[in-house]
Scaffold this active site. Structure first.
Site, PDB file in Angstrom:
ATOM      1  CD  GLU A  91      -2.620  -0.997   2.695  1.00  0.00           C
ATOM      2  OE1 GLU A  91      -3.124  -2.041   3.111  1.00  0.00           O
ATOM      3  OE2 GLU A  91      -2.706   0.091   3.288  1.00  0.00           O
ATOM      4  CB  CYS A 112       2.380   7.170   3.646  1.00  0.00           C
ATOM      5  SG  CYS A 112       2.738   5.877   4.825  1.00  0.00           S
ATOM      6  CB  CYS A 119       6.079  -5.622   9.436  1.00  0.00           C
ATOM      7  SG  CYS A 119       7.321  -4.897  10.544  1.00  0.00           S
ATOM      8  CB  CYS A 123       4.020  -3.341  16.768  1.00  0.00           C
ATOM      9  SG  CYS A 123       5.725  -2.846  16.510  1.00  0.00           S
ATOM     10  CB  CYS A 126       1.094  -2.786  13.742  1.00  0.00           C
ATOM     11  SG  CYS A 126       1.494  -2.373  12.038  1.00  0.00           S
ATOM     12  N   GLY A 196       5.884  -2.323   6.791  1.00  0.00           N
ATOM     13  CA  GLY A 196       7.262  -2.783   6.944  1.00  0.00           C
ATOM     14  C   GLY A 196       8.106  -1.902   7.841  1.00  0.00           C
ATOM     15  CD  GLU A 197      11.796  -0.626  11.417  1.00  0.00           C
ATOM     16  OE1 GLU A 197      10.836  -0.281  12.113  1.00  0.00           O
ATOM     17  OE2 GLU A 197      12.685   0.180  11.065  1.00  0.00           O
ATOM     18  CB  SER A 228       8.404   6.103  10.605  1.00  0.00           C
ATOM     19  OG  SER A 228       7.844   5.628  11.804  1.00  0.00           O
ATOM     20  CB  SER A 251       7.088   3.737  16.045  1.00  0.00           C
ATOM     21  OG  SER A 251       6.790   4.159  14.744  1.00  0.00           O
ATOM     22  CG  LEU A 252       8.694   6.473  22.661  1.00  0.00           C
ATOM     23  CD1 LEU A 252      10.119   5.974  22.546  1.00  0.00           C
ATOM     24  CD2 LEU A 252       8.665   7.840  23.351  1.00  0.00           C
ATOM     25  CG  HIS A 253       3.826   3.526  19.500  1.00  0.00           C
ATOM     26  ND1 HIS A 253       3.584   4.783  18.970  1.00  0.00           N
ATOM     27  CD2 HIS A 253       4.084   2.724  18.427  1.00  0.00           C
ATOM     28  CE1 HIS A 253       3.686   4.713  17.650  1.00  0.00           C
ATOM     29  NE2 HIS A 253       3.992   3.500  17.295  1.00  0.00           N
ATOM     30  CB  CYS A 370      -0.089   1.622   6.335  1.00  0.00           C
ATOM     31  SG  CYS A 370       0.172   1.929   4.625  1.00  0.00           S
TER      32      CYS A 370
HETATM   33  N1  SAH Z   1       7.753   0.116  10.883  1.00  0.00           N
HETATM   34  C1  SAH Z   1       7.886   1.522  10.978  1.00  0.00           C
HETATM   35  C2  SAH Z   1       7.135   2.291   9.918  1.00  0.00           C
HETATM   36  C3  SAH Z   1       5.801   1.778   9.531  1.00  0.00           C
HETATM   37  S1  SAH Z   1       4.522   1.896  10.752  1.00  0.00           S
HETATM   38  C4  SAH Z   1       7.483   1.993  12.345  1.00  0.00           C
HETATM   39  O1  SAH Z   1       6.960   1.193  13.122  1.00  0.00           O
HETATM   40  O2  SAH Z   1       7.754   3.148  12.643  1.00  0.00           O
HETATM   41  C5  SAH Z   1       4.095   3.595  10.619  1.00  0.00           C
HETATM   42  C6  SAH Z   1       3.446   4.172  11.859  1.00  0.00           C
HETATM   43  O3  SAH Z   1       2.080   3.732  11.978  1.00  0.00           O
HETATM   44  C7  SAH Z   1       4.136   3.756  13.147  1.00  0.00           C
HETATM   45  O4  SAH Z   1       4.308   4.851  14.015  1.00  0.00           O
HETATM   46  C8  SAH Z   1       3.164   2.754  13.690  1.00  0.00           C
HETATM   47  O5  SAH Z   1       3.361   2.561  15.032  1.00  0.00           O
HETATM   48  C9  SAH Z   1       1.850   3.374  13.311  1.00  0.00           C
HETATM   49  N2  SAH Z   1       0.700   2.481  13.422  1.00  0.00           N
HETATM   50  C10 SAH Z   1       0.672   1.155  13.240  1.00  0.00           C
HETATM   51  N3  SAH Z   1      -0.571   0.670  13.475  1.00  0.00           N
HETATM   52  C11 SAH Z   1      -1.331   1.745  13.815  1.00  0.00           C
HETATM   53  C12 SAH Z   1      -2.722   1.903  14.171  1.00  0.00           C
HETATM   54  N4  SAH Z   1      -3.540   0.873  14.207  1.00  0.00           N
HETATM   55  N5  SAH Z   1      -3.154   3.151  14.459  1.00  0.00           N
HETATM   56  C13 SAH Z   1      -2.327   4.218  14.386  1.00  0.00           C
HETATM   57  N6  SAH Z   1      -1.030   4.124  14.055  1.00  0.00           N
HETATM   58  C14 SAH Z   1      -0.536   2.901  13.779  1.00  0.00           C
HETATM   59 FE1  SF4 Z   2       6.189  -3.337  11.775  1.00  0.00          FE
HETATM   60 FE2  SF4 Z   2       6.056  -0.699  12.259  1.00  0.00          FE
HETATM   61 FE3  SF4 Z   2       3.843  -2.246  12.308  1.00  0.00          FE
HETATM   62 FE4  SF4 Z   2       5.651  -2.489  14.234  1.00  0.00          FE
HETATM   63  S1  SF4 Z   2       4.406  -0.651  13.783  1.00  0.00           S
HETATM   64  S2  SF4 Z   2       4.645  -4.193  13.147  1.00  0.00           S
HETATM   65  S3  SF4 Z   2       7.547  -2.186  13.119  1.00  0.00           S
HETATM   66  S4  SF4 Z   2       5.114  -1.820  10.546  1.00  0.00           S
END
Ligand code: SAH
Ligand code: SF4
Length: 393
Positions: A91, A112, A119, A123, A126, A196-197, A228, A251-253, A370
């Site tokens: 995507e 984006c 991936c 996480c 995700c 993806g990462e 990111s 991506s701290l969270h 995404c």
């Molecule tokens: N893998 C990388 C980049 C792709 S994810 C990363 O983790 O940074 C891109 C962003 O979308 C990250 O900050 C991720 O944590 C966030 N993301 C993933 N799932 C999400 C969701 N359900 N709602 C909001 N943000 C989300």
């Molecule tokens: Fe992969 Fe980023 Fe999603 Fe974590 S948030 S599973 S690193 S795409």
């Protein structure tokens, strides 16, 4: 393996042309066909001699992405689902100018892009990791996401038929009109935040970004490219040593190891202490502001006990915090906190003198994270395969 021409840097193509005893200007012409006019066939390169086109055809591929589905949201965001040559789905999301996003507000479009199929980092919140990891994208598959969206945009004036049995990318009068910075270039901001990462596909990503940044390629300034990462500390250091000035988002969270460990397995490998040192190194080398992404998930990381450690981290790294209300993912139980909790979290951070923004969205529609469009599509295709596999009686 045959490489795609969009995986080559200009000097590699020039060297190849020298080997073929071609004058230097021929390489410039070929690059203009690929990146300026975004053609999808060798035969379209009409000012190149046929023998040269045949040589190119023999040694390289010129692949383009097949549009499977296109989804427009009310806020103007457009999501593209593409099929790759091995049938994998990825995507890209086109986001019209939005002052709350990355970089300064202006008349611009952000794309984006994805860097992997699936991936491996898993996480818990995700969609991209739900089906596991399939493979890295090649440089050309990353580059082509930008070109394919720009090509699609140019075609909007001439309605095209539906691609690959999917939804026709027809102009939609209800959606806000897209305005290109120049008639040639639509995208002037890139966020590497799709599936993806990115830093786990380091080499291919950096090749793609060099191409997208080059004046002969995508022409997107390095400062307009945000990478990111979920926190791959060694690769963050490596990126810090790269001469190009990319922006970095983490991506701290979660602001404590306890919270991060619950939702991001990568934190067990690179805990906050290590991640912070890598970010500090990046910040010092680049003198760039880092963004800390913080998805707000109800009952997981939206408690006020996160404020102090989060503020301490942001202040130490001179970083700004981007709060993002969680987008529901089909099949997962996490939920987004109420607006009052979101606003309360933001206010508490600001009280600690942290520069923070809260993404205020109109709902869960397109901004849906995404990876989701792909999951939905894969479910449909698997169901279709099962139906096809049932023997006729
Ligand atoms: N893998 C990388 C980049 C792709 S994810 C990363 O983790 O940074 C891109 C962003 O979308 C990250 O900050 C991720 O944590 C966030 N993301 C993933 N799932 C999400 C969701 N359900 N709602 C909001 N943000 C989300
Ligand atoms: Fe992969 Fe980023 Fe999603 Fe974590 S948030 S599973 S690193 S795409």
């Amino acid at each position: 393996m045959v490489r795609d021409i969009k995986s080559l840097l200009a000097d590699e193509l020039q060297a190849q042309f020298r080997d073929w005893n071609q004058p230097a200007y021929r390489a410039t012409q070929a690059l203009d066909w690929v990146y300026g006019r975004r053609v999808t066939s060798w035969d379209a390169m009409t000012n190149l001699p046929k023998v040269l086109r045949d040589l190119l055809r023999k040694h390289y591929t010129l692949q383009s992405l097949a549009l499977v589905q296109l989804h427009r949201a009310e806020d103007g965001t457009i999501k593209f689902l593409w099929r790759l040559d091995d049938q994998s789905l990825i995507e890209s999301v086109l986001i019209p100018a939005n002052p709350a996003l990355y970089g300064e507000a202006s008349d611009r479009h952000t794309l984006c892009v994805s860097t992997q199929v699936g991936c491996a980092y898993g996480c818990k919140f995700c969609a991209s990791g739900l089906d596991g990891y399939k493979r890295n994208l090649r440089p050309d598959e990353i580059v082509e996401q930008v070109l394919a969206v720009e090509r699609w945009h140019l075609q909007q004036t001439v309605p095209a038929p539906a691609a690959d049995g999917g939804v026709a990318p027809a102009a939609d009068s209800a959606a806000p009109a897209l305005k290109a910075a120049s008639p040639e270039r639509l995208i002037n901001n890139l966020v590497i935040m799709g599936m993806g990462e990115p830093l786990a596909n380091y080499e291919n990503l950096l090749t793609a970004l060099r191409i997208l940044n080059a004046p002969w390629g995508g022409g997107i300034g390095a400062r307009k490219i945000t990478i990111s990462t979920s926190g791959l500390a060694p690769q963050i250091r490596r990126l810090a040593d790269d001469p190009l000035q990319f922006r970095l988002a983490i991506s701290l969270h979660g602001a404590t190891d306890e919270t991060r460990n619950k939702i991001m397995p990568v934190n067990r490998k690179f805990p906050l202490s290590e991640l912070t040192l890598a970010c500090e190194y990046y910040q010092k080398r680049k003198e760039r502001m880092i963004t800390l992404e913080y998805i707000l998930i109800s009952g997981v990381n939206d408690g006020l006990e996160q404020i102090k450690p989060l503020a301490a981290l942001a202040n130490r790294l001179n970083a700004k915090v981007n709060l993002i209300p969680y987008n529901r993912v089909e099949g997962l139980d996490w939920v987004r906190p109420s607006e009052s909790v979101q606003e309360g979290f933001l206010a508490a951070l600001e009280d600690q003198r942290v520069v923070a923004t809260l993404r205020r969205e109109k709902g869960h529609d397109i901004a849906a994270a995404c990876g989701q469009l792909r999951l939905q599509r894969e479910k449909v295709e698997q169901a279709q395969k099962k139906v096809a596999a049932v023997p006729a009686r």
